[in-house]
Enzyme design. Structure first.
Site, mmCIF file in Angstrom:
data_model
loop_
_atom_site.group_PDB
_atom_site.id
_atom_site.type_symbol
_atom_site.label_atom_id
_atom_site.label_comp_id
_atom_site.label_asym_id
_atom_site.label_seq_id
_atom_site.Cartn_x
_atom_site.Cartn_y
_atom_site.Cartn_z
ATOM 1 C CG HIS A 65 24.564 75.251 88.197
ATOM 2 N ND1 HIS A 65 23.653 75.840 89.034
ATOM 3 C CD2 HIS A 65 25.402 74.548 88.992
ATOM 4 C CE1 HIS A 65 23.914 75.497 90.282
ATOM 5 N NE2 HIS A 65 24.974 74.712 90.289
ATOM 6 C CE1 TYR A 135 18.625 80.746 87.001
ATOM 7 C CE2 TYR A 135 16.983 80.773 88.726
ATOM 8 C CZ TYR A 135 18.293 80.844 88.337
ATOM 9 O OH TYR A 135 19.274 81.003 89.269
#
Length: 186
Positions: A65, A135
């Site tokens: 992504h 993240y």
């Protein structure tokens, strides 16, 4: 005392962040983010979003992504439980390493993180069951800016350590890179 040892990779701007644990008989403290220390590695913006993933089964692949400008993002990727093969692909059209990839083993044990600059795609494969990732993102998720690459694209030739499985229906349908692919223009 620095809590991070920051090392370059063969792809300019992609960095390995080795966290330094402080521990005693009670356990440990591990700093996951420090704006002052990471500024020297290029992280100069506020954290816009923090995401957590949990993946139950070994061999599962998530990714690859990325977000197009103006929402291209920097990511600091940490593995808090289990182990992953974490992959970043350089999509910066003007880069000498355009469409090259680099991978690192990230685990709870090795205390490594990957600092991924804007203009890179990101994905990972779980090397153990019950993997938890955290993240830090420099930009919020914007659906209209999101894009992805096919994890088994022969043009990328990523060497996944295990057979690829567990792709989400969305990730399984990402297109291969065609001759018209323009990369990311920052």
């Amino acid at each position: 005392m620095s809590r991070f040892d920051i090392q370059p990779t063969p792809l300019a701007g992609l960095l390995v962040v080795q966290r330094q644990q402080l521990g005693d008989a009670r356990g440990f403290l591990s700093r996951l983010f420090c704006s002052e220390e990471l500024a020297t590695a290029g992280w100069t913006m506020p954290i816009a979003q923090i995401n957590q993933t949990f993946t139950a089964q070994q061999g599962t692949v998530r990714g690859l992504h990325f977000q197009h400008p103006p929402h291209a993002e920097m990511k600091l990727v940490n593995c808090l439980q289990g182990e992953v093969w974490d992959v970043a692909v350089d999509l910066r059209r003007s880069s000498p390493t355009y469409l090259q990839w680099h991978a690192e083993r990230l685990s709870a044990q090795n205390q490594r993180a990957l600092l991924i600059p804007p203009g890179f795609a990101h994905g990972f494969q779980t090397l153990s069951d019950n993997v938890e990732m955290l993240y830090f993102h420099s930009q919020p998720y914007v659906a209209q800016s999101e894009a992805a690459l096919q994890v088994q694209d022969p043009r990328l030739a990523i060497t996944w350590p295990l057979p690829v499985h567990g792709l989400s229906p969305r990730d399984a349908q990402h297109a291969w890179i065609g001759d018209d692919f323009e990369g990311v223009h920052l």
